[in-house]
Design an enzyme around this catalytic site. Structure first.
Site, PDB file in Angstrom:
ATOM      1  N   CYS A 134       0.789  -1.359  -0.084  1.00 33.06           N
ATOM      2  CA  CYS A 134       0.010   0.162   0.084  1.00 33.06           C
ATOM      3  C   CYS A 134       0.895   1.391  -0.072  1.00 33.06           C
ATOM      4  O   CYS A 134       1.500   1.596  -0.997  1.00 33.06           O
ATOM      5  CB  CYS A 134      -1.024  -0.207   1.049  1.00 33.06           C
ATOM      6  SG  CYS A 134      -2.498   1.205   1.125  1.00 33.06           S
TER       7      CYS A 134
ATOM      8  N   HIS B 128      -3.882  -5.637   0.670  1.00 35.24           N
ATOM      9  CA  HIS B 128      -3.093  -5.865   1.945  1.00 35.24           C
ATOM     10  C   HIS B 128      -3.024  -7.484   1.992  1.00 35.24           C
ATOM     11  O   HIS B 128      -4.056  -8.096   2.467  1.00 35.24           O
ATOM     12  CB  HIS B 128      -3.833  -5.423   3.196  1.00 35.24           C
ATOM     13  CG  HIS B 128      -3.649  -3.773   3.196  1.00 35.24           C
ATOM     14  ND1 HIS B 128      -2.655  -3.452   3.988  1.00 35.24           N
ATOM     15  CD2 HIS B 128      -4.254  -3.085   2.558  1.00 35.24           C
ATOM     16  CE1 HIS B 128      -2.610  -2.242   3.879  1.00 35.24           C
ATOM     17  NE2 HIS B 128      -3.631  -1.741   2.954  1.00 35.24           N
TER      18      HIS B 128
ATOM     19  N   GLU C   7      -1.680  -9.171   4.142  1.00 37.80           N
ATOM     20  CA  GLU C   7      -1.722  -9.769   5.326  1.00 37.80           C
ATOM     21  C   GLU C   7      -2.727  -9.999   6.239  1.00 37.80           C
ATOM     22  O   GLU C   7      -2.699 -10.814   7.049  1.00 37.80           O
ATOM     23  CB  GLU C   7      -0.695  -8.737   6.274  1.00 37.80           C
ATOM     24  CG  GLU C   7      -1.240  -7.461   6.749  1.00 37.80           C
ATOM     25  CD  GLU C   7      -1.169  -6.468   5.486  1.00 37.80           C
ATOM     26  OE1 GLU C   7      -1.038  -6.699   4.344  1.00 37.80           O
ATOM     27  OE2 GLU C   7      -1.079  -5.196   5.820  1.00 37.80           O
TER      28      GLU C   7
ATOM     29  N   SER D 119      -7.223 -16.792  35.607  1.00 39.02           N
ATOM     30  CA  SER D 119      -8.727 -17.091  35.502  1.00 39.02           C
ATOM     31  C   SER D 119      -9.063 -18.407  35.117  1.00 39.02           C
ATOM     32  O   SER D 119     -10.383 -18.735  35.289  1.00 39.02           O
ATOM     33  CB  SER D 119      -9.094 -15.990  34.488  1.00 39.02           C
ATOM     34  OG  SER D 119      -8.709 -16.482  33.064  1.00 39.02           O
ATOM     35  N   GLY D 120      -8.095 -19.254  34.624  1.00 38.47           N
ATOM     36  CA  GLY D 120      -8.574 -20.612  33.906  1.00 38.47           C
ATOM     37  C   GLY D 120      -8.930 -20.455  32.699  1.00 38.47           C
ATOM     38  O   GLY D 120      -9.272 -21.299  31.709  1.00 38.47           O
ATOM     39  N   GLY D 121      -8.975 -19.208  31.860  1.00 32.08           N
ATOM     40  CA  GLY D 121      -9.089 -18.866  30.679  1.00 32.08           C
ATOM     41  C   GLY D 121      -7.820 -19.304  29.909  1.00 32.08           C
ATOM     42  O   GLY D 121      -6.770 -19.422  30.757  1.00 32.08           O
ATOM     43  N   VAL D 122      -7.739 -19.236  28.688  1.00 28.26           N
ATOM     44  CA  VAL D 122      -6.799 -19.684  28.003  1.00 28.26           C
ATOM     45  C   VAL D 122      -5.399 -18.781  28.130  1.00 28.26           C
ATOM     46  O   VAL D 122      -4.141 -19.104  28.200  1.00 28.26           O
ATOM     47  CB  VAL D 122      -6.824 -19.784  26.374  1.00 28.26           C
ATOM     48  CG1 VAL D 122      -7.298 -18.823  25.607  1.00 28.26           C
ATOM     49  CG2 VAL D 122      -5.795 -20.834  25.469  1.00 28.26           C
ATOM     50  N   ASP D 123      -5.687 -17.484  28.034  1.00 30.53           N
ATOM     51  CA  ASP D 123      -4.435 -16.586  27.966  1.00 30.53           C
ATOM     52  C   ASP D 123      -3.657 -16.529  29.186  1.00 30.53           C
ATOM     53  O   ASP D 123      -2.533 -16.779  29.560  1.00 30.53           O
ATOM     54  CB  ASP D 123      -5.080 -15.250  28.026  1.00 30.53           C
ATOM     55  CG  ASP D 123      -6.068 -14.879  26.664  1.00 30.53           C
ATOM     56  OD1 ASP D 123      -5.941 -15.756  25.852  1.00 30.53           O
ATOM     57  OD2 ASP D 123      -6.956 -13.954  26.684  1.00 30.53           O
ATOM     58  N   SER D 124      -4.446 -16.279  30.547  1.00 31.24           N
ATOM     59  CA  SER D 124      -3.533 -16.366  31.764  1.00 31.24           C
ATOM     60  C   SER D 124      -3.185 -17.589  32.334  1.00 31.24           C
ATOM     61  O   SER D 124      -1.796 -17.711  32.756  1.00 31.24           O
ATOM     62  CB  SER D 124      -4.585 -15.589  32.792  1.00 31.24           C
ATOM     63  OG  SER D 124      -5.711 -16.448  33.040  1.00 31.24           O
TER      64      SER D 124
END
Ligand code: XMP
Length: 514
Positions: free
Chosen positions: A84, A176, A178, A230-235
């Site tokens: 671009c 784009h 990407e 938290s039991g979530g995937v990230d933390s």
């Protein structure tokens, strides 16, 4: 183990997609770095990358305050791909005499790209003759500089969509490659890196995990860090990455806010054991959360109160552990949505972004996207967490009682309803196809009839959605039979008289109700 070498330099010219170029290269197995134009020259001299990508950007090459790419970047004989604005700059630098090398003509949205079959570029090898791509530009190149050839145009030939000069090692694309909306499956970036620059695919998720650990260890120094899991995937994934590296310098804890799903605490304990995290469960603040959040029905005020109590608990925990740092599993998308990244607007206050606790913050995942974290989770055998659990917001069930003050009884109704709906969806084999299921209680009373008697009761709404990144969502439509099974199960509660289903897209509706 030695650090993997950076093979591609991305020069950031102000595009909202710059991070996505890096993410796509990472996904393909190539390590890259993003730098400002000002820092690029020195870095190239010292690091000798195999390729350079010039990102897009909102400026015009004719603007006086357009990003200033040092023109010596062209002197290294290193292949350059301009996207671009990057392509327009290449045209401009190679043909300054043509005043209108670049013309105005805004284009935002999908565009069909035709690749020139007689002038087939290596950049477009293994692609069909036409693809749908994403364009987002004000200017475009009006005529190619001498020595350059056109390799792709838009459907009606109105826009030069790609050009190149192989002798000068310069390639440009107006669209784009990407972004996800460009249907090239990352082939264009892969061709540039592998076929044109000679890069090797040597960047694996193990490298990324090691880098996250090294980065955090360096930031932490001799300090002590707390991390809320938290039991979530990230933390959870982040704690699993860091636990073996930081050992007793990492204090992982889980706050039971009173707004958790059914059996949540047991599940999180289970996950922590499997991931090798020494997790402390803190449940003494439950009543405080319910009392404080339950004093308002306003969505943003609720979040603000939740965040306040959450902050206090964090502060207590930090004091008890003598912590100096707080580690956060914040992702690139969280920062975009809460308005902390670039110029993006605030949609919803997230309870854990920009918490000022007087601790130094380390956010080692903040240039990663959700699917990448899910991929890292696999490395720790957390597939079940990844594949079988849907995301759940930090303020939890507090966000799922709408228009009426939260109290323990209502929390119990939505908790039980969430559990029942989840079980029905699993039994019918659709749970894993749904990105998120929300069961919320509407605080408006309507009339119903049960056992020949009038009941003035509440409504539960079931919302099932599909998405890859939660920036946009669409409804996941349930079959009439499943809807019926769900409503029959939920109206068994004496205070529930109606069940509704919500498949509105985001935008305009957000995933959660508030
Ligand atoms: P929305 O409603 O913004 O949700 O479309 C997108 C995703 O983010 C989750 N979400 C939150 N997560 N704290 C969180 O940790 C929050 O305040 C919050 N609000 C929404 C939501 O569940 C969905 O997965």
């Amino acid at each position: 183990m030695e650090d993997k070498k950076v093979q591609i330099l991305i020069i950031d010219l102000g595009s909202q997609y710059t991070q996505i170029i890096r993410r796509s290269l990472r996904y393909l197995g190539f390590k890259s770095v993003i730098l400002s134009p000002e820092k690029s020259l020195e870095w190239i001299k010292n690091n000798n990358p195999k390729g350079i990508i010039l990102s897009g950007g909102s400026a015009s090459v004719y603007d006086v305050d357009a990003p200033k790419i040092p023109k010596e970047v062209l002197d290294f004989n290193t292949p350059i791909l301009g996207i671009c604005f990057g392509m327009q700059w290449i045209a401009y630098m190679n043909d300054v005499n043509t005043i209108h090398a670049v013309k105005e003509g805004k284009s935002y949205g999908p565009v069909e790209i035709n690749f020139d079959q007689n002038n087939k570029s290596v950049l477009f090898e293994n692609l069909k003759e036409h693809i749908n791509a994403w364009s987002s530009h004000g200017d475009s190149v009006s005529s190619t500089p001498s020595q350059f050839k056109i390799t792709a145009t838009s459907k009606n030939n109105s826009v030069i969509e790609a050009m190149e000069c192989v002798d000068k090692k310069l390639w440009g694309v107006q669209f784009h490659p990407e972004v996800e909306q460009t249907e090239d499956e990352n082939i264009i970036l892969n061709n540039f890196a592998e076929k044109i620059c000679g890069c090797v695919k040597d960047y694996s998720r193990k490298d990324l995990i090691r880098e996250i650990g090294d980065y955090t260890e360096k930031e932490l120094g001799n300090g002590i860090a707390i991390i809320g899991v938290s039991g979530g995937v990230d933390s959870t994934t982040l704690a699993a990455i860091l636990a073996p590296k930081l050992k007793e310098k990492l204090k992982a804890f889980f706050i039971d806010t009173g707004g958790m799903r059914k059996n949540e605490v047991e599940k999180v304990k289970d996950i922590a054991i499997r991931a090798g995290i020494d997790l402390q469960i803190i449940d003494k603040y439950k009543e405080k959360f319910i009392k404080e959040v339950g004093t308002t029905i306003d969505a943003e005020e609720k979040r603000a109160r939740f965040r306040e109590v959450y902050g206090e608990v964090f502060q207590d925990v930090a004091k008890n552990f003598n912590a100096t740092h707080m580690i956060q599993g914040t992702l690139a998308t969280d920062l975009i949505e809460s308005g902390s990244a670039g110029g993006s607007a605030l949609i919803k206050t997230h309870h854990n972004v920009d918490l000022d606790l007087g601790l130094k913050e380390i956010s080692p995942l903040n240039d990663l996207f959700k699917f990448e974290v899910r991929d890292l989770a696999k490395e720790f055998g957390l597939e079940e967490l990844v594949a079988k659990r849907q995301p759940f917001p930090g303020p939890g069930l507090y966000l799922r009682i709408i228009g009426i003050p939260v109290n323990e009884e209502l929390l119990e109704i939505v908790r039980e309803a969430d559990y029942e709906v989840t079980e029905i969806l699993k039994k019918n084999g659709v749970y894993n196809k749904i990105a998120q299921t929300i069961v919320a209680l509407l605080g408006v009373k309507t009339v119903g009839v049960k056992g020949d008697g009038r009941v003035y009761g509440y409504t539960l709404v079931v919302r099932t959605v599909e998405t890859t990144d939660f920036m946009t969502v669409k409804g996941f439509y349930l079959t009439p039979a499943i809807c019926e099974e769900i409503s029959s199960a939920l109206v068994k509660h004496p205070k529930i008289v109606r069940v509704m289903f919500d498949w509105t897209t985001k935008p305009p509706a957000t995933t959660e109700f508030e």
